[in-house]
Design a protein around this motif. Sequence first.
Motif, PDB file in Angstrom:
ATOM      1  N   ASP A  84     -22.605 -35.972  10.762  1.00  0.00           N
ATOM      2  CA  ASP A  84     -23.824 -36.000  10.445  1.00  0.00           C
ATOM      3  C   ASP A  84     -24.250 -36.385   8.980  1.00  0.00           C
ATOM      4  O   ASP A  84     -24.823 -37.385   8.586  1.00  0.00           O
ATOM      5  CB  ASP A  84     -24.927 -34.933  11.285  1.00  0.00           C
ATOM      6  N   LEU A  85     -23.544 -35.493   8.098  1.00  0.00           N
ATOM      7  CA  LEU A  85     -23.764 -35.442   6.784  1.00  0.00           C
ATOM      8  C   LEU A  85     -23.076 -36.832   6.161  1.00  0.00           C
ATOM      9  O   LEU A  85     -23.713 -37.495   5.432  1.00  0.00           O
ATOM     10  CB  LEU A  85     -23.364 -34.232   6.159  1.00  0.00           C
ATOM     11  N   ILE A  86     -21.932 -37.055   6.617  1.00  0.00           N
ATOM     12  CA  ILE A  86     -21.142 -38.142   6.133  1.00  0.00           C
ATOM     13  C   ILE A  86     -21.840 -39.421   6.553  1.00  0.00           C
ATOM     14  O   ILE A  86     -22.077 -40.152   5.806  1.00  0.00           O
ATOM     15  CB  ILE A  86     -19.851 -38.050   6.720  1.00  0.00           C
ATOM     16  N   TRP A  87     -22.490 -39.429   7.863  1.00  0.00           N
ATOM     17  CA  TRP A  87     -22.913 -40.726   8.135  1.00  0.00           C
ATOM     18  C   TRP A  87     -24.257 -41.175   7.493  1.00  0.00           C
ATOM     19  O   TRP A  87     -24.631 -42.167   7.213  1.00  0.00           O
ATOM     20  CB  TRP A  87     -23.119 -40.650   9.722  1.00  0.00           C
ATOM     21  N   SER A  88     -24.974 -39.932   7.441  1.00  0.00           N
ATOM     22  CA  SER A  88     -26.451 -40.094   6.638  1.00  0.00           C
ATOM     23  C   SER A  88     -26.061 -40.470   5.155  1.00  0.00           C
ATOM     24  O   SER A  88     -27.171 -41.096   4.657  1.00  0.00           O
ATOM     25  CB  SER A  88     -27.239 -38.859   6.812  1.00  0.00           C
ATOM     26  N   MET A  89     -25.064 -39.978   4.555  1.00  0.00           N
ATOM     27  CA  MET A  89     -24.779 -40.336   3.230  1.00  0.00           C
ATOM     28  C   MET A  89     -24.191 -41.691   2.870  1.00  0.00           C
ATOM     29  O   MET A  89     -24.355 -42.372   1.921  1.00  0.00           O
ATOM     30  CB  MET A  89     -24.181 -38.960   2.519  1.00  0.00           C
ATOM     31  N   THR A  90     -23.004 -41.937   3.602  1.00  0.00           N
ATOM     32  CA  THR A  90     -22.101 -42.882   3.432  1.00  0.00           C
ATOM     33  C   THR A  90     -22.125 -43.948   4.572  1.00  0.00           C
ATOM     34  O   THR A  90     -21.475 -45.134   4.220  1.00  0.00           O
ATOM     35  CB  THR A  90     -20.976 -42.679   2.862  1.00  0.00           C
ATOM     36  N   GLY A  91     -22.069 -43.563   5.795  1.00  0.00           N
ATOM     37  CA  GLY A  91     -21.926 -44.411   6.976  1.00  0.00           C
ATOM     38  C   GLY A  91     -20.307 -44.668   7.059  1.00  0.00           C
ATOM     39  O   GLY A  91     -19.962 -45.744   7.720  1.00  0.00           O
ATOM     40  N   ILE A 110      -8.761 -33.513   4.508  1.00  0.00           N
ATOM     41  CA  ILE A 110      -9.034 -33.329   3.066  1.00  0.00           C
ATOM     42  C   ILE A 110     -10.654 -32.679   3.074  1.00  0.00           C
ATOM     43  O   ILE A 110     -10.678 -31.720   2.460  1.00  0.00           O
ATOM     44  CB  ILE A 110      -9.212 -34.596   2.309  1.00  0.00           C
ATOM     45  N   TYR A 111     -11.408 -33.333   3.880  1.00  0.00           N
ATOM     46  CA  TYR A 111     -12.806 -32.770   3.788  1.00  0.00           C
ATOM     47  C   TYR A 111     -12.777 -31.490   4.461  1.00  0.00           C
ATOM     48  O   TYR A 111     -13.642 -30.551   3.707  1.00  0.00           O
ATOM     49  CB  TYR A 111     -13.546 -33.920   4.793  1.00  0.00           C
ATOM     50  N   ALA A 112     -12.336 -31.269   5.500  1.00  0.00           N
ATOM     51  CA  ALA A 112     -12.144 -29.764   6.044  1.00  0.00           C
ATOM     52  C   ALA A 112     -11.730 -28.741   5.048  1.00  0.00           C
ATOM     53  O   ALA A 112     -12.052 -27.822   4.979  1.00  0.00           O
ATOM     54  CB  ALA A 112     -11.597 -29.806   7.314  1.00  0.00           C
ATOM     55  N   VAL A 113     -10.534 -29.073   4.351  1.00  0.00           N
ATOM     56  CA  VAL A 113      -9.890 -28.103   3.679  1.00  0.00           C
ATOM     57  C   VAL A 113     -10.540 -27.937   2.484  1.00  0.00           C
ATOM     58  O   VAL A 113     -10.947 -26.679   1.810  1.00  0.00           O
ATOM     59  CB  VAL A 113      -8.393 -28.655   3.241  1.00  0.00           C
ATOM     60  N   VAL A 114     -11.084 -28.995   1.888  1.00  0.00           N
ATOM     61  CA  VAL A 114     -11.806 -28.793   0.492  1.00  0.00           C
ATOM     62  C   VAL A 114     -13.249 -27.946   0.755  1.00  0.00           C
ATOM     63  O   VAL A 114     -13.541 -26.848   0.024  1.00  0.00           O
ATOM     64  CB  VAL A 114     -12.492 -30.229  -0.025  1.00  0.00           C
ATOM     65  N   SER A 115     -13.881 -28.316   1.887  1.00  0.00           N
ATOM     66  CA  SER A 115     -15.236 -27.469   2.183  1.00  0.00           C
ATOM     67  C   SER A 115     -14.915 -26.107   2.600  1.00  0.00           C
ATOM     68  O   SER A 115     -15.553 -25.149   1.990  1.00  0.00           O
ATOM     69  CB  SER A 115     -16.032 -28.213   3.162  1.00  0.00           C
ATOM     70  N   CYS A 116     -13.880 -25.834   3.147  1.00  0.00           N
ATOM     71  CA  CYS A 116     -13.567 -24.676   3.682  1.00  0.00           C
ATOM     72  C   CYS A 116     -13.055 -23.507   2.683  1.00  0.00           C
ATOM     73  O   CYS A 116     -13.649 -22.509   2.528  1.00  0.00           O
ATOM     74  CB  CYS A 116     -12.365 -24.684   4.783  1.00  0.00           C
ATOM     75  N   ILE A 173     -13.974 -40.889  -5.448  1.00  0.00           N
ATOM     76  CA  ILE A 173     -14.704 -39.585  -5.469  1.00  0.00           C
ATOM     77  C   ILE A 173     -15.777 -39.298  -4.247  1.00  0.00           C
ATOM     78  O   ILE A 173     -16.429 -38.442  -4.122  1.00  0.00           O
ATOM     79  CB  ILE A 173     -15.471 -39.293  -6.611  1.00  0.00           C
ATOM     80  N   ALA A 174     -15.939 -40.391  -3.374  1.00  0.00           N
ATOM     81  CA  ALA A 174     -17.086 -40.611  -2.544  1.00  0.00           C
ATOM     82  C   ALA A 174     -16.836 -39.339  -1.698  1.00  0.00           C
ATOM     83  O   ALA A 174     -17.675 -38.755  -1.162  1.00  0.00           O
ATOM     84  CB  ALA A 174     -16.958 -42.072  -1.889  1.00  0.00           C
ATOM     85  N   LEU A 175     -15.589 -39.081  -1.117  1.00  0.00           N
ATOM     86  CA  LEU A 175     -15.675 -38.081   0.303  1.00  0.00           C
ATOM     87  C   LEU A 175     -15.709 -36.941  -0.639  1.00  0.00           C
ATOM     88  O   LEU A 175     -16.244 -35.954   0.198  1.00  0.00           O
ATOM     89  CB  LEU A 175     -13.935 -38.366   0.667  1.00  0.00           C
ATOM     90  N   LEU A 176     -15.285 -36.637  -1.706  1.00  0.00           N
ATOM     91  CA  LEU A 176     -15.262 -35.357  -2.506  1.00  0.00           C
ATOM     92  C   LEU A 176     -16.872 -35.129  -2.739  1.00  0.00           C
ATOM     93  O   LEU A 176     -17.400 -34.018  -2.740  1.00  0.00           O
ATOM     94  CB  LEU A 176     -14.640 -35.282  -3.584  1.00  0.00           C
ATOM     95  N   SER A 177     -17.540 -35.950  -3.188  1.00  0.00           N
ATOM     96  CA  SER A 177     -18.959 -36.002  -3.465  1.00  0.00           C
ATOM     97  C   SER A 177     -19.793 -35.526  -2.155  1.00  0.00           C
ATOM     98  O   SER A 177     -20.813 -34.669  -2.084  1.00  0.00           O
ATOM     99  CB  SER A 177     -19.576 -37.200  -3.729  1.00  0.00           C
ATOM    100  N   VAL A 178     -19.377 -36.052  -0.910  1.00  0.00           N
ATOM    101  CA  VAL A 178     -20.064 -35.504   0.305  1.00  0.00           C
ATOM    102  C   VAL A 178     -19.608 -34.197   0.456  1.00  0.00           C
ATOM    103  O   VAL A 178     -20.314 -33.365   1.112  1.00  0.00           O
ATOM    104  CB  VAL A 178     -19.673 -36.631   1.485  1.00  0.00           C
TER     105      VAL A 178
END
Length: 288
Positions: A226-233, A71-77, A151-156
């Motif tokens: 790194d972005l995911i870990w620094s924002m939500t762990g 989900i993360y890869a497709v949305v950001s791409c 919405i947490a994943l989409l926010s990141v």
Amino acid sequence: MTKVQKRIYSYSFLLPAAIIYLVIFILPTLLSFFFSMTRWTLFDYEFIGFDNYITFFNESSLNIGFRNTLIYAVVSCVLKLVLGLLLGVFLTSKIKTRNYLRSVLFFPTLVSTIAVGIAFSMMMHPTTGIINQALSMIGISGPDWLGDTRIALLSVAMVDVWKGVGFSTVIFIAGIMSIPEEYYEALQIDGGNGYNKFWSIIVPLSRPSMNTVIILSLVGGLRSFDLIWSMTGGGPGFTTDVIASIIYKQYQGGFYGLATAGNVILFIFVTALVYPLSTYLSRKEVDL
């Protein structure tokens, strides 16, 4: 000098790069495959076969991790592709401030990912964050961007897009500027408008740039950590856990062999998705 000597002489210039590539990439990759089948510490190891892989695939959070990673890869791409193309078209038009706007747009790419994650985690705080405070000024009650499981994943992912869209735009700018002017002149003679220019010239002839953005964004999204870990762990719960964060948690727990197996699985997973996609996209490119 014989033909064989000439060939040896030519290849000798590649030797330093080949040695560096062997030491930095090939050797660590082969060692990773080996140590993924061991129970190892810094000073010792025990060969256990495929037990680490079996254990890793039995992880309860792995299904969530694979789903979140995709989900993360497709949305950001997709967003980097669409926004990068539109911004590339805008910033190659005849506007006076285009060079300044290009610099502003590219600036987030230069900022440390960890710094961006920490800054946005503060900005997205449900009560003290500047985003929700700005929304409250116009009568909108902002959500808990990083605490709401929906919405947490989409926010990141949106933060990732903000940081990376400048790089995608630069690639599109280079692709659009490389299109010969003769195509635009021919379209103008035929009475074409801006809509025809975009869909008949820019989109098909920017295909190499599109392919580059798709592959780089997809690989970056699949490997994102790194972005995911620094924002939500990885939280709340396992809501934003991706494969890379699951691997990191195994390292934290001291399960180094298990984590190495996870890295091998991630490597195979990314390769299995990206290589056929790259081959397919390269066949669709239009030669200028």
